[in-house]
Design a protein around this motif. Structure first.
Motif, mmCIF file in Angstrom:
data_model
loop_
_atom_site.group_PDB
_atom_site.id
_atom_site.type_symbol
_atom_site.label_atom_id
_atom_site.label_comp_id
_atom_site.label_asym_id
_atom_site.label_seq_id
_atom_site.Cartn_x
_atom_site.Cartn_y
_atom_site.Cartn_z
ATOM 1 N N LEU A 159 2.900 13.640 59.566
ATOM 2 C CA LEU A 159 1.404 13.995 59.626
ATOM 3 C C LEU A 159 1.282 13.796 58.066
ATOM 4 C CD1 LEU A 159 1.376 17.470 61.646
ATOM 5 C CD2 LEU A 159 0.778 14.930 62.272
ATOM 6 N N LYS A 198 -4.591 18.137 62.842
ATOM 7 C CA LYS A 198 -3.640 18.999 63.521
ATOM 8 C C LYS A 198 -3.745 20.354 62.425
ATOM 9 C CE LYS A 198 -2.006 16.114 66.783
ATOM 10 N NZ LYS A 198 -2.262 16.515 68.265
ATOM 11 N N ASN A 257 -2.580 13.084 61.999
ATOM 12 C CA ASN A 257 -1.705 12.157 62.263
ATOM 13 C C ASN A 257 -2.134 10.603 62.067
ATOM 14 O OD1 ASN A 257 -3.744 11.568 64.520
ATOM 15 N ND2 ASN A 257 -2.582 12.827 66.049
ATOM 16 N N LYS A 265 -6.290 12.055 64.158
ATOM 17 C CA LYS A 265 -6.689 13.268 64.814
ATOM 18 C C LYS A 265 -6.099 14.545 63.803
ATOM 19 C CE LYS A 265 -6.558 15.446 69.331
ATOM 20 N NZ LYS A 265 -6.142 15.564 70.630
#
Length: 417
Positions: free
Chosen positions: A37, A16, A10, A14
């Motif tokens: 994203l 995902k 993101n 971080k």
């Protein structure tokens, strides 16, 4: 419509993971981008895998993948050469697709040429160079593709590729030094075990047999030596087989995350080996983070990618937590200090770089410092291990010699008396 599993990051860096349905990999990437994203990897999930639920789950256990086994690969030296060639052509203002075509024609290895041609085809289809390279994960890892993506965004792809070539070359040199450092102690250990095993199974029984025929009263040391010799002679093959089974079981258990975490935690606590492991992982982390940050990769994303290059699971988890601490607003130096992995010198250098605004420069110096620290720790560990092994072998041989000489001395005294 097929199902795809994606790994993305993101805006805060971080990582995902998730699943998405799309008509093609390109459509899947577009849908992931629509979620806000940046896709790192997209892989199709087969119907059989969906129905059976197989794959790598949250437990962290590694699953064998036949598809990954047959994916093309490339040696580090070849990757370094190809990266430098692409960098040279891109820096001369040649379009990326023409650069890739020229490099593929230059490759002597047909497999390498096919890989570069495959990347070029994806670029011609409209993919970015980083996305095209992600189709070959055994050649271009997450670190490589993240740096290429950053170079494309910043417009300094040629400089980033040159740094990548230097990094790949230095990583290969480090592996070579580790292998070279381990050759002598491994060979010494094998020779020591072989010599002792040969003495106990072949030489000792023939010598001691003479004393048994003479019905002489044998000293305690000779009796112990005879028992050891009989044990090795009778159960030697079973010992070798049992050792092989134990190694196999250990390797299987190491695929389970819980067991691997326990082993790696023990390794970090060991006096000498733990220090070597910490210095190896921190040197790799510092070097990777330095090159990522200098290539304009966001710090948090760079921290996550750098932690993925580590071999110790516990160190990787601590450094991922450090990345989350940075995302929450803590300083990089303070977050790394909480991991209890880095030397005070490196932490001071990073904190100083944060305050002065020269984090790139300080990360580079810290990487060099950690690499030197690793080399010193390896030298120290070998300087301790080698004498201990030689002393242990000398002690065993001395025990064998004394155990054989004692009965001879007793018999000589009886004859003189």
């Amino acid at each position: 419509m097929a199902s795809y599993q994606y790994v993305a990051v993101n805006g805060s860096g971080k990582q995902k993971r998730g699943k998405i349905d799309a008509d093609s990999p390109k459509a899947a990437r577009s849908k992931v981008r629509e979620l806000g994203l940046m896709p790192v990897s997209i892989s199709e999930i087969s119907a059989q895998a969906i129905s059976s639920g197989k794959g790598r789950g949250d437990s962290g256990e590694e699953k064998f993948s036949f598809s990954r086994l047959f994916q093309p690969s490339m040696s580090s030296s070849s990757l370094t050469l190809i990266t430098r060639q692409i960098s040279t052509l891109v820096s001369s203002a040649m379009p990326i697709e023409e650069s890739l075509r020229a490099v593929s024609q230059q490759c002597d290895n047909p497999k390498h040429a096919a890989i570069i041609s495959g990347v070029r085809e994806k670029v011609l289809e409209g993919h970015s160079l980083a996305d095209a390279m992600r189709k070959y994960p055994r050649v271009f890892d997450d670190l490589y593709t993240a740096m290429v993506a950053a170079g494309e965004k910043s417009g300094h792809l040629d400089e980033v590729l040159e740094r990548l070539a230097d990094y790949t070359e230095s990583k290969q040199e480090l592996k070579g030094k580790i292998a070279q450092a381990l050759i002598y102690p491994v060979m010494l250990t094998l020779v020591a075990v072989s010599v002792v095993g040969l003495l106990l199974s072949s030489v000792v029984p023939k010598v001691v047999e003479q004393f048994v025929h003479m019905k002489a009263t044998l000293p305690k040391s000779t009796q112990i030596l005879m028992a050891m010799s009989d044990f090795v002679k009778n159960y030697g093959i079973m010992i070798v087989l049992a050792a092989g089974v134990l190694v196999t079981v250990f390797m299987v258990l190491m695929k389970k995350r819980t067991f691997r975490e326990k082993v790696h935690a023990v390794i970090l606590r060991l006096p000498v080996i733990g220090k070597v492991s910490r210095s190896l992982n921190t040197a790799r982390y510092a070097q990777t983070l330095s090159i990522l940050h200098s290539s304009a990769v966001p710090l948090i994303e760079g921290m996550h990618i750098s932690s993925d290059t580590l071999t110790n699971v516990i160190a990787k988890e601590r450094l991922n937590q450090a990345a989350e601490s940075v995302r929450e607003g803590k300083g990089l130096g303070r977050s790394l200090q909480e991991t209890r992995l880095f030397t005070p010198m490196m932490l001071h250098m990073i904190s100083s770089g944060e305050k002065s605004g020269e984090l790139d420069n300080m990360l580079g110096r810290a990487a060099v410092n950690q690499s030197n620290e690793f080399k010193r720790n390896v030298t120290m560990a070998l300087s301790i291990f080698e004498p201990l092994l030689i002393i242990s072998m000398a002690g065993i041989v001395l025990f064998i010699v004394i155990s054989i000489l004692q009965p001879l001395m007793q018999m000589n005294s009886m004859v003189k008396g």
